[in-house]
Design an enzyme around this catalytic site. Structure first.
Site: not given
Length: 185
Positions: A35, A117, A156, A166
């Protein structure tokens, strides 16, 4: 990279999120979802990502935060612009990162995936340090959970097409795959 008995990385920054639960019984961790995040959008650094993942973000501090009010999300880990890893949820637990999602006809990707992330946006270049740490972390996770193969490392956008974009066009998949291959050799 080493894991402790609760599947937390040793020697990384920890900020424990309440936004997790147990994976379904017998569930095999076999995917990694990449992400991106920046709060406010396009701004790097600061405590807002920690605040979001710990349900402490003050929606009144920035207009972009209004849509985040009451949102309960997390990821297993964040790699910031300097390549520093923050872990929010033990990897064996179910972080709330994927939302409505499907990977190869399996829905609810939170059940069987790990969410990482990258501090960034769809259109800002990621840093050398982020690619290096992502490759190192991915390799460590693949060693810990051998069902995670290179083809099961996705964005994602791949599991939520039309809803998410993303890690975006700025993410260089070929570069990441080269860095990952260097870690496996």
């Amino acid at each position: 990279m080493r894991f402790d008995s609760a599947d937390w990385l040793e020697d990384v920054r920890r900020v424990i999120s309440p936004n997790w639960d147990e994976r379904p019984p017998g569930c095999c961790i076999d995917a990694l979802v990449i992400h991106n995040i920046s709060l406010p959008p396009g701004h790097f650094g600061g405590a807002h990502i920690d605040e979001l993942f710990c349900n402490r973000i003050d929606a009144s501090t920035h207009p972009a935060f209004a849509e985040l009010d009451g949102l309960r999300v997390s990821a297993h880990a964040l790699i910031n612009r300097a390549g520093v890893i923050t872990q929010y949820v033990g990897f064996s637990k179910r972080a709330w990162h994927a939302g409505i999602s499907c990977l190869q006809e399996r829905e609810d990707c939170n059940d069987f995936s790990i969410g990482i992330e990258l501090e960034g946006t769809d259109h800002a270049s990621y840093t050398d340090a982020q690619y290096q740490r992502l490759a190192q972390l991915s390799y460590a996770l693949m060693c810990r959970w051998p069902a995670i193969s290179e083809r099961r490392i996705v964005g994602h956008r791949d599991i939520s097409p039309g809803r998410k974009t993303d890690p975006g066009p700025a993410f260089q998949w070929a570069r990441f795959r080269r860095e990952l291959a260097e870690n496996t050799n």
